[in-house]
Design an enzyme around this catalytic site. Structure first.
Site, mmCIF file in Angstrom:
data_model
loop_
_atom_site.group_PDB
_atom_site.id
_atom_site.type_symbol
_atom_site.label_atom_id
_atom_site.label_comp_id
_atom_site.label_asym_id
_atom_site.label_seq_id
_atom_site.Cartn_x
_atom_site.Cartn_y
_atom_site.Cartn_z
ATOM 1 N N ASP A 1 16.492 15.402 19.244
ATOM 2 C CA ASP A 1 17.936 15.481 18.973
ATOM 3 C C ASP A 1 18.542 16.716 19.633
ATOM 4 O O ASP A 1 19.657 16.668 20.175
ATOM 5 C CB ASP A 1 18.192 15.526 17.463
ATOM 6 N N GLU B 1 18.381 7.768 24.756
ATOM 7 C CA GLU B 1 18.454 8.886 25.703
ATOM 8 C C GLU B 1 19.253 8.531 26.935
ATOM 9 O O GLU B 1 19.165 9.207 27.965
ATOM 10 C CB GLU B 1 17.044 9.334 26.105
#
Length: 312
Positions: free
Chosen positions: A201, A227
């Site tokens: 994160d 991502e």
């Protein structure tokens, strides 16, 4: 039935108005104050003395000189007075809101009565305005949540595609170039596997911030999912887009984070496509082409920017 004498009714009304929390003022046809209660004086900042016998313009001048009462956002007394006069007595009954220097808000009612006099009523609506502001802020926050990726603060997929379609139509209308890029962080799964999802994160948040810092103000970024990110580059030819994206990639290669281990770094792969002159090419076509070029960048070893080619 016993009737209450009119004189007693008048005294009761005057007593009630005098003690009322609402401001009340009466002026004659020449805008001279005939009466005002204490609440009116308190609202406009002249408690302790009377405006009876004074003109309405005298009250304006006093508030402007002492910076009391109404929050005046005008450079000069004359410009403010001109504005007030342009609206005052513009209708037999007029309601409007004013904000005061002390932060309160008033609902004002001006009613012209037979003979040309005027009755002014002022109600404190500060609480209602606070509720109104809170509701408006909550609505803004909900709209932001619906359009923003919670983790990175970047536009989410829905918002990005909306902006993409908007720019596609605009660039098509004005015959301006448009590029679209898909970016995917390299070996991102290994970051999660090795350091944990909080580390992943942190990388995603860093990347979104990094892009915002290194892109032009006209470019639009968004998180597509996981991502994967995307960038809309308006008014941009393919060669210029390649220069921009490769410059960003080179800058990221020199970036080092110290969140998990010393000198941690990461890279991305990118596919980019330019909208052809054929206006039939829609956003879905460009997204598909950029995704194909991204796949080529991954297959070629990652850490690169690959343009879409019709021959690919």
């Amino acid at each position: 039935m016993n009737l209450i004498p009119s004189s007693l009714v008048s005294k009761l009304l005057i007593s009630h108005i005098g003690m009322s929390e609402n401001g009340v003022a009466v002026q004659d046809a020449d805008d001279i104050f005939l009466y005002h209660n204490d609440a009116f004086a308190h609202m406009f900042g002249f408690s302790g003395w009377s405006m009876v016998g004074q003109r309405f313009d005298d009250l304006l001048a006093w508030m402007f000189a002492h910076q009391r009462g109404v929050n005046i956002d005008w450079p000069s007394m004359e410009s403010w007075k001109s504005y007030v006069h342009s609206r005052r007595r513009s209708a037999p009954l007029r309601r409007f809101e004013v904000d005061l220097i002390d932060g309160r808000w008033l609902l004002m009612t001006e009613q012209i009565v037979p003979g040309g006099g005027m009755i002014m009523l002022c109600s404190d609506i500060t609480h209602q305005k606070a509720v109104e502001y809170a509701l408006r802020q909550a609505q803004t926050d909900l709209q932001s949540l619906a359009l923003t990726d919670e983790l990175t603060g970047a536009p989410n997929r829905r918002h990005l595609l909306q902006q993409f379609e908007k720019e596609r139509k605009r660039c098509g209308r004005y015959q301006q170039p448009l590029c679209f890029a898909m970016l995917d962080l390299d070996h991102f799964k290994s970051v999660n596997d090795r350091f944990g999802h909080p580390a992943g994160d942190a990388v995603l948040k860093h990347f979104a911030t990094f892009l915002r810092q290194h892109l032009r103000t006209t470019d639009v970024i968004g998180r597509i999912g996981g991502e994967e990110f995307a960038i809309v580059l308006p008014n941009t030819e393919l060669e210029e887009a390649l220069l921009v994206l490769r410059r960003i990639l080179a800058a990221l290669n020199g970036e080092r984070l110290h969140l998990f281990v010393p000198d941690f770094g990461y890279t991305f792969s990118c596919g980019v496509v330019q909208r052809p002159n054929d206006t039939a090419a829609d956003c879905q076509w460009m997204l598909s082409c950029a995704d194909r070029a991204l796949y080529q960048a991954k297959a070629a070893g990652r850490n690169s920017v690959v343009p879409y080619s019709h021959r690919s």
